[in-house]
Design a protein around this motif. Structure first.
Motif, PDB file in Angstrom:
ATOM      1  N   HIS A 194      -6.537 -27.558  -0.675  1.00  0.00           N
ATOM      2  CA  HIS A 194      -7.614 -28.305  -1.311  1.00  0.00           C
ATOM      3  C   HIS A 194      -8.947 -27.598  -1.125  1.00  0.00           C
ATOM      4  O   HIS A 194      -9.831 -27.682  -1.968  1.00  0.00           O
ATOM      5  CB  HIS A 194      -7.689 -29.721  -0.747  1.00  0.00           C
ATOM      6  CG  HIS A 194      -8.739 -30.558  -1.410  1.00  0.00           C
ATOM      7  ND1 HIS A 194      -9.772 -31.129  -0.722  1.00  0.00           N
ATOM      8  CD2 HIS A 194      -8.935 -30.889  -2.705  1.00  0.00           C
ATOM      9  CE1 HIS A 194     -10.546 -31.787  -1.568  1.00  0.00           C
ATOM     10  NE2 HIS A 194     -10.072 -31.653  -2.761  1.00  0.00           N
ATOM     11  N   ARG A 195      -9.097 -26.865  -0.045  1.00  0.00           N
ATOM     12  CA  ARG A 195     -10.378 -26.206   0.203  1.00  0.00           C
ATOM     13  C   ARG A 195     -10.680 -25.123  -0.825  1.00  0.00           C
ATOM     14  O   ARG A 195     -11.777 -24.610  -0.888  1.00  0.00           O
ATOM     15  CB  ARG A 195     -10.417 -25.624   1.605  1.00  0.00           C
ATOM     16  CG  ARG A 195      -9.387 -24.545   1.790  1.00  0.00           C
ATOM     17  CD  ARG A 195      -9.445 -23.999   3.180  1.00  0.00           C
ATOM     18  NE  ARG A 195      -8.229 -23.224   3.375  1.00  0.00           N
ATOM     19  CZ  ARG A 195      -7.679 -22.998   4.531  1.00  0.00           C
ATOM     20  NH1 ARG A 195      -8.205 -23.483   5.612  1.00  0.00           N
ATOM     21  NH2 ARG A 195      -6.589 -22.285   4.617  1.00  0.00           N
ATOM     22  N   GLU A 255     -13.887 -28.813   2.073  1.00  0.00           N
ATOM     23  CA  GLU A 255     -13.214 -29.710   3.003  1.00  0.00           C
ATOM     24  C   GLU A 255     -11.744 -29.357   3.103  1.00  0.00           C
ATOM     25  O   GLU A 255     -11.136 -28.931   2.144  1.00  0.00           O
ATOM     26  CB  GLU A 255     -13.368 -31.161   2.552  1.00  0.00           C
ATOM     27  CG  GLU A 255     -14.798 -31.626   2.578  1.00  0.00           C
ATOM     28  CD  GLU A 255     -14.913 -33.098   2.266  1.00  0.00           C
ATOM     29  OE1 GLU A 255     -13.985 -33.854   2.612  1.00  0.00           O
ATOM     30  OE2 GLU A 255     -15.926 -33.487   1.689  1.00  0.00           O
ATOM     31  N   ILE A 263     -15.000 -26.445  -8.285  1.00  0.00           N
ATOM     32  CA  ILE A 263     -15.882 -27.550  -8.651  1.00  0.00           C
ATOM     33  C   ILE A 263     -16.878 -27.030  -9.674  1.00  0.00           C
ATOM     34  O   ILE A 263     -17.434 -25.943  -9.520  1.00  0.00           O
ATOM     35  CB  ILE A 263     -16.635 -28.091  -7.418  1.00  0.00           C
ATOM     36  CG1 ILE A 263     -15.652 -28.679  -6.413  1.00  0.00           C
ATOM     37  CG2 ILE A 263     -17.673 -29.124  -7.821  1.00  0.00           C
ATOM     38  CD1 ILE A 263     -16.280 -29.057  -5.099  1.00  0.00           C
ATOM     39  N   ASP A 307     -12.006 -39.485   1.886  1.00  0.00           N
ATOM     40  CA  ASP A 307     -11.725 -38.559   0.791  1.00  0.00           C
ATOM     41  C   ASP A 307     -10.307 -38.678   0.265  1.00  0.00           C
ATOM     42  O   ASP A 307     -10.040 -38.317  -0.865  1.00  0.00           O
ATOM     43  CB  ASP A 307     -11.970 -37.121   1.242  1.00  0.00           C
ATOM     44  CG  ASP A 307     -13.438 -36.863   1.515  1.00  0.00           C
ATOM     45  OD1 ASP A 307     -14.277 -37.551   0.908  1.00  0.00           O
ATOM     46  OD2 ASP A 307     -13.741 -35.978   2.318  1.00  0.00           O
ATOM     47  N   CYS A 330     -14.521 -26.534  -3.237  1.00  0.00           N
ATOM     48  CA  CYS A 330     -14.478 -27.539  -2.189  1.00  0.00           C
ATOM     49  C   CYS A 330     -14.466 -26.858  -0.827  1.00  0.00           C
ATOM     50  O   CYS A 330     -13.820 -25.838  -0.642  1.00  0.00           O
ATOM     51  CB  CYS A 330     -13.246 -28.417  -2.364  1.00  0.00           C
ATOM     52  SG  CYS A 330     -13.136 -29.732  -1.157  1.00  0.00           S
TER      53      CYS A 330
END
Length: 50
Positions: free
Chosen positions: A33-34, A27, A38, A2, A25
């Protein structure tokens, strides 16, 4: 995988209706980043081909 710059991760999803779907997200591969939003836009095949 990723975190490789320029790499495009893809997957196949069968969705039975058109529309715009929102999520985020799940991950943890970087700071905050989580929480990255999206958006998935589902269109019919004719619209996609044009």
């Amino acid at each position: 995988m990723d975190a490789v710059p320029g790499r495009l991760n893809q997957m196949f999803v069968k969705i039975d209706r058109t529309g715009i779907f929102y999520g985020q997200c799940r991950e943890i591969c970087g700071a905050n980043h989580r929480f990255m939003p999206i958006t998935i836009e589902v269109v019919n095949l004719k619209t996609y081909n044009t």
